[in-house]
Design an enzyme around this catalytic site. Structure first.
Site, PDB file in Angstrom:
ATOM      1  N   ARG A  24       0.815  -1.220   0.000  1.00  0.00           N
ATOM      2  CA  ARG A  24       0.000   0.000   0.000  1.00  0.00           C
ATOM      3  C   ARG A  24       0.852   1.275   0.000  1.00  0.00           C
ATOM      4  NH1 ARG A  24      -1.403   1.117   6.149  1.00  0.00           N
ATOM      5  NH2 ARG A  24       0.401   0.184   7.101  1.00  0.00           N
ATOM      6  N   THR A 135      11.916   3.146   9.005  1.00  0.00           N
ATOM      7  CA  THR A 135      11.489   2.483   7.770  1.00  0.00           C
ATOM      8  C   THR A 135      11.870   3.306   6.544  1.00  0.00           C
ATOM      9  OG1 THR A 135       9.630   1.482   8.913  1.00  0.00           O
ATOM     10  CG2 THR A 135       9.490   1.602   6.516  1.00  0.00           C
ATOM     11  N   LYS A 160      15.046  -0.177   8.338  1.00  0.00           N
ATOM     12  CA  LYS A 160      14.200  -1.281   7.859  1.00  0.00           C
ATOM     13  C   LYS A 160      13.785  -0.957   6.433  1.00  0.00           C
ATOM     14  CE  LYS A 160       9.813  -3.068   9.001  1.00  0.00           C
ATOM     15  NZ  LYS A 160       8.916  -3.698   9.951  1.00  0.00           N
ATOM     16  N   LYS A 162      11.958  -1.508   2.995  1.00  0.00           N
ATOM     17  CA  LYS A 162      10.788  -2.157   2.410  1.00  0.00           C
ATOM     18  C   LYS A 162      11.122  -2.619   0.995  1.00  0.00           C
ATOM     19  CE  LYS A 162       7.578  -1.481   5.635  1.00  0.00           C
ATOM     20  NZ  LYS A 162       6.866  -2.606   6.279  1.00  0.00           N
ATOM     21  N   ASP A 190      12.160  -5.927   4.849  1.00  0.00           N
ATOM     22  CA  ASP A 190      10.764  -6.354   5.004  1.00  0.00           C
ATOM     23  C   ASP A 190      10.117  -6.517   3.634  1.00  0.00           C
ATOM     24  OD1 ASP A 190       8.191  -6.913   5.744  1.00  0.00           O
ATOM     25  OD2 ASP A 190       7.878  -5.110   6.949  1.00  0.00           O
ATOM     26  N   GLU A 218      11.969  -9.962   6.957  1.00  0.00           N
ATOM     27  CA  GLU A 218      10.640 -10.019   7.547  1.00  0.00           C
ATOM     28  C   GLU A 218       9.607 -10.471   6.514  1.00  0.00           C
ATOM     29  OE1 GLU A 218       9.917  -6.482   9.768  1.00  0.00           O
ATOM     30  OE2 GLU A 218       7.757  -6.782   9.841  1.00  0.00           O
ATOM     31  N   ASP A 243       5.772 -11.682  10.530  1.00  0.00           N
ATOM     32  CA  ASP A 243       4.945 -10.519  10.890  1.00  0.00           C
ATOM     33  C   ASP A 243       3.476 -10.836  10.605  1.00  0.00           C
ATOM     34  OD1 ASP A 243       3.802  -8.099  11.404  1.00  0.00           O
ATOM     35  OD2 ASP A 243       4.835  -6.965   9.851  1.00  0.00           O
ATOM     36  N   LYS A 267       2.758  -6.916  17.192  1.00  0.00           N
ATOM     37  CA  LYS A 267       2.139  -5.593  17.025  1.00  0.00           C
ATOM     38  C   LYS A 267       0.823  -5.601  17.792  1.00  0.00           C
ATOM     39  CE  LYS A 267       4.048  -4.649  12.455  1.00  0.00           C
ATOM     40  NZ  LYS A 267       3.793  -4.730  11.004  1.00  0.00           N
ATOM     41  N   CYS A 295       4.840  -1.577  14.709  1.00  0.00           N
ATOM     42  CA  CYS A 295       3.605  -0.788  14.725  1.00  0.00           C
ATOM     43  C   CYS A 295       3.085  -0.665  13.305  1.00  0.00           C
ATOM     44  CB  CYS A 295       3.845   0.592  15.331  1.00  0.00           C
ATOM     45  SG  CYS A 295       5.093   1.592  14.489  1.00  0.00           S
ATOM     46  N   ASP A 320      10.694  -1.618  16.192  1.00  0.00           N
ATOM     47  CA  ASP A 320      10.369  -0.941  14.932  1.00  0.00           C
ATOM     48  C   ASP A 320       9.191  -0.025  15.252  1.00  0.00           C
ATOM     49  OD1 ASP A 320       9.904  -0.283  12.267  1.00  0.00           O
ATOM     50  OD2 ASP A 320       8.722  -2.087  11.890  1.00  0.00           O
ATOM     51  N   ASP A 322       8.706   3.441  14.621  1.00  0.00           N
ATOM     52  CA  ASP A 322       9.051   4.728  14.014  1.00  0.00           C
ATOM     53  C   ASP A 322       7.832   5.567  13.654  1.00  0.00           C
ATOM     54  OD1 ASP A 322       8.129   3.167  11.987  1.00  0.00           O
ATOM     55  OD2 ASP A 322       9.892   3.350  10.702  1.00  0.00           O
TER      56      ASP A 322
HETATM   57 MG    MG Z   1       6.269  -6.014   8.473  1.00  0.00          MG
END
Ligand code: MG
Length: 365
Positions: A24, A135, A160, A162, A190, A218, A243, A267, A295, A320, A322
């Site tokens: 997303r 991130t 982290k 993406k 991730d 992840e 996750d 989370k 989160c 994580d 942030d």
């Molecule tokens: Mg994740």
């Protein structure tokens, strides 16, 4: 301290830059916030983001779950009866973990306030500072390199990254970032379910061959692809973090005992709050499996609740958190302080949030 009323509102906070993952793109934090009011005048704060692509929860479903199910089942209960309240929260409606998390953290906020302690001390209190990663959204390579360099300049030593949208090209992304930031920076990757199992093994082995020193990868494959998670975990040396595959305690037990991952990302929006997250901590601790605390796109109330949990439990070795760093403005007074990668816990009572500005309240339940 008796629960009288739950006020439900909405908060809108623009992000510094759009948040992009394999799943997303989001431009602002638009979350449901709540205040639980008690007979003593003390208030507990909670927050839930509508992360439909991960939890299935939308603004409408969060409001309905709280207004029509959770609030009526806990009103009139004494905050000291924490276990009784949590049983009601989790049995009055299935799923709806974000709504449950918002109520759960507000209850824990009040529980700690009633004991006149900061929440992290009530939950175990093993440290008063934690370090979060930052991130880096998935974008064209040069943009991700520039974002990574900027993050390091801001003091972050854990990033982290993406990925998950372009297969083997993701290796180029990580390699370019590693070359730009140097060896000292810890890199996490991730994929947000973006790869197939064999593709994931190819990509991760390629990163290993290039000595890119990745702390963990992840959620390489789809949340429901349990055998894929097992296959990847068994066939690479890099630790695999579950996750989206782990929401509940039952998920955690299965992943741990059947080797579906090496690490677990907790989370609050997946577990339905602190009460269930503590159970995952206990299971993981029993099996010597380390956890990360993560989160969604959460602002300071929900991230601070997670930070208190992380500060309380030694089994949570990675953070994580942030969310507040990604927000352009801070509409809250009080709570832990967020300075670059450092989160320092508040020493006043509860989660520490005292006031929310710019909240649109639309319901009293
Ligand atoms: Mg994740």
């Amino acid at each position: 301290m008796i629960i009288r009323n739950i006020k439900i509102g909405e908060i809108h906070i623009p992000l510094v830059t759009p948040f992009k993952t394999a799943l997303r793109t989001v431009e602002a934090v638009e979350n449901i916030v709540i205040q639980i009011e008690t007979d003593t005048g003390e208030t507990g704060f909670g927050e839930a983001p509508p992360t439909a692509v991960i939890t299935g929860d939308t603004k409408g479903s969060i409001v309905t779950a709280i207004r029509d199910f959770i609030a009526p089942s806990i009103k009139g209960m004494d905050i000291e009866n924490l276990d009784g309240i949590m049983k009601k929260v989790h049995s009055c409606i299935v799923k709806n973990t974000s709504a449950k998390a918002a109520v759960d953290m507000a209850i824990y906020d009040l529980y700690a306030k009633n004991l006149k302690k900061p929440l992290y001390k009530v939950l175990g209190g093993c440290r008063n500072t934690i370090e979060t990663d930052l991130t880096i959204s998935v974008n064209p390579i040069d943009e991700m390199v520039a974002d990574s360099i900027k993050a390091v300049e801001q003091g972050f030593s854990i990033l982290k990254i993406k990925v998950g949208k372009e297969g083997m090209k993701d290796v180029e992304r990580i390699e370019a970032i590693r070359n730009a930031v140097g060896k000292e920076i810890l890199l996490r990757v991730d994929a947000n379910q973006g790869w197939q199992a064999k593709e994931a093994v190819r990509i991760i082995r390629c990163m290993e061959d290039k000595n890119l020193s990745i702390d963990l990868v992840e959620q390489p494959v789809a949340a429901h692809d349990f055998h894929g998670m097992q296959y990847v975990t068994a066939n690479v040396g890099t630790p695999i973090l579950a996750d989206e595959s782990v929401f509940s305690v039952e998920d955690a037990i299965k992943i741990i005992t059947e080797h579906g991952a090496d690490l677990i990302n907790i989370k609050l929006m997946k577990t339905g709050g602190i009460h269930e997250a503590l159970k995952i901590c206990a299971v993981a601790d029993t099996y010597h499996v380390e956890c990360m605390i993560g989160c969604m796109l959460e602002s300071k109330i929900a991230v601070s609740a997670a930070a208190h949990l992380a500060a309380a439990r030694g089994v949570i070795t990675r953070a994580d958190l942030d969310g507040p760093s990604l927000c352009l403005t801070d509409p809250y007074i009080g709570g832990p302080t967020y300075q670059g990668p450092g989160i320092r816990m508040n020493e006043d009572y509860g989660i520490g949030i005292k006031e929310m500005k710019d909240v649109k309240y639309f319901l009293q339940s």
